[in-house]
Write an enzyme that holds these catalytic residues in place. Structure first.
Site, short mmCIF file in Angstrom:
data_model
loop_
_atom_site.label_atom_id
_atom_site.label_comp_id
_atom_site.label_asym_id
_atom_site.label_seq_id
_atom_site.Cartn_x
_atom_site.Cartn_y
_atom_site.Cartn_z
N HIS A 70 -33.83 20.51 30.65
CA HIS A 70 -32.66 19.65 30.91
C HIS A 70 -32.92 18.25 30.37
O HIS A 70 -34.06 17.77 30.37
CB HIS A 70 -32.41 19.59 32.43
CG HIS A 70 -31.08 19.05 32.79
ND1 HIS A 70 -30.84 17.69 32.90
CD2 HIS A 70 -29.91 19.67 33.07
CE1 HIS A 70 -29.58 17.51 33.23
NE2 HIS A 70 -28.98 18.68 33.35
N TYR A 82 -20.35 14.71 37.56
CA TYR A 82 -20.95 13.52 38.15
C TYR A 82 -20.25 13.23 39.47
O TYR A 82 -19.04 13.42 39.60
CB TYR A 82 -20.77 12.33 37.22
CG TYR A 82 -21.51 12.43 35.90
CD1 TYR A 82 -22.90 12.51 35.86
CD2 TYR A 82 -20.82 12.43 34.69
CE1 TYR A 82 -23.58 12.60 34.64
CE2 TYR A 82 -21.49 12.51 33.48
CZ TYR A 82 -22.87 12.59 33.46
OH TYR A 82 -23.54 12.67 32.26
N ASP A 128 -22.59 20.69 37.52
CA ASP A 128 -21.38 20.25 38.20
C ASP A 128 -21.08 18.81 37.78
O ASP A 128 -21.91 18.15 37.16
CB ASP A 128 -21.45 20.42 39.71
CG ASP A 128 -22.54 19.60 40.38
OD1 ASP A 128 -23.42 19.06 39.67
OD2 ASP A 128 -22.54 19.49 41.62
N PHE A 146 -21.39 16.32 31.06
CA PHE A 146 -22.29 15.27 30.58
C PHE A 146 -21.56 14.00 30.12
O PHE A 146 -22.19 12.96 29.93
CB PHE A 146 -23.20 15.77 29.44
CG PHE A 146 -24.17 16.83 29.87
CD1 PHE A 146 -25.26 16.51 30.66
CD2 PHE A 146 -23.98 18.15 29.50
CE1 PHE A 146 -26.16 17.50 31.07
CE2 PHE A 146 -24.86 19.14 29.90
CZ PHE A 146 -25.96 18.81 30.68
#
Length: 221
Positions: free
Chosen positions: A188, A66, A64, A77
């Site tokens: 991740h 920031y 989702d 990202f």
């Protein structure tokens, strides 16, 4: 929302043809009257507006947006230039430098729009979030839409690269036909897991090798 730029997606994704995305945007718009929600309304579908359905070459899946001020702008990202570099993005750019290098004198941008304009779909599975509340819109209904996007790409395109980082992204692997596309998985890029296999994964060079093997231009990471 730019309906003209979204038209290729509307044609390819049945759920969008039925107007699901406009209903979701309207729902979130009403919520904005009472709380702060990111990204700004005009950026919610930025990833799709920048990369038409038929132009996608690589999909990088985030969870989702920031949830801090001025960070989210509709690309997974990515943050606008001038915004403090988030840890996960710092690690992504570090891996890019280690994997494919950077040109002498080049300026590394935290705004990944340059990737998007080359066909990299930076897709968050959940497209909005309440300020300071990560995961707050998980049950809002975005997952039905983004699952449909992934499935449409898997079924309607050939030889795409899907980068799935972390358990959440990898949970979508079953929606992708691994016989028709390259699926790359790794931990991740967050500081909590990047050293467990994200660093050294070589996803960026592997993606370019796959694209070139199928007659397509590589990405200038």
């Amino acid at each position: 929302m730019d309906e003209t730029k979204l038209a290729p997606w509307v044609s390819a994704v049945r759920l969008m043809a039925d107007g699901y995305h406009t209903r979701m945007l309207s729902r979130v718009c009403k919520m904005r009257a009472e709380r702060t929600i990111y990204p700004p309304e005009g950026c919610v579908f930025a990833a799709l507006e920048l990369v038409p359905f038929d132009a996608v070459k690589v999909v990088i899946l985030g969870q989702d947006p920031y949830h801090g001020e001025n960070q989210a702008h509709g690309l997974a990202f990515s943050v606008p230039d001038g915004v403090r570099l988030p840890p996960s993005l710092r690690n992504i750019l570090k891996e890019v430098a280690q994997d494919v290098g950077t040109s002498a004198g080049s300026v590394v941008s935290t705004d990944l729009t340059g990737w998007a304009t080359q066909g990299v779909l930076l897709l968050n599975a959940i497209l909005t979030v309440e300020a300071g509340q990560p995961g707050s819109h998980r049950a809002l209904g975005w997952l039905a839409l983004t699952d449909a996007l992934i499935e449409a790409l898997s079924e309607g395109r050939e030889h795409l690269v899907f980068m799935l980082w972390g358990q959440f992204a990898q949970s979508k692997q079953g929606k992708i036909d691994g016989r028709r596309h390259l699926i790359l998985t790794a931990p991740h890029p967050s500081p909590f897991s990047a050293y467990r296999g994200f660093f050294g994964s070589g996803h960026f060079s592997r993606a370019n090798a796959y694209l070139e093997a199928h007659g397509r231009e590589p990405i200038r990471w």
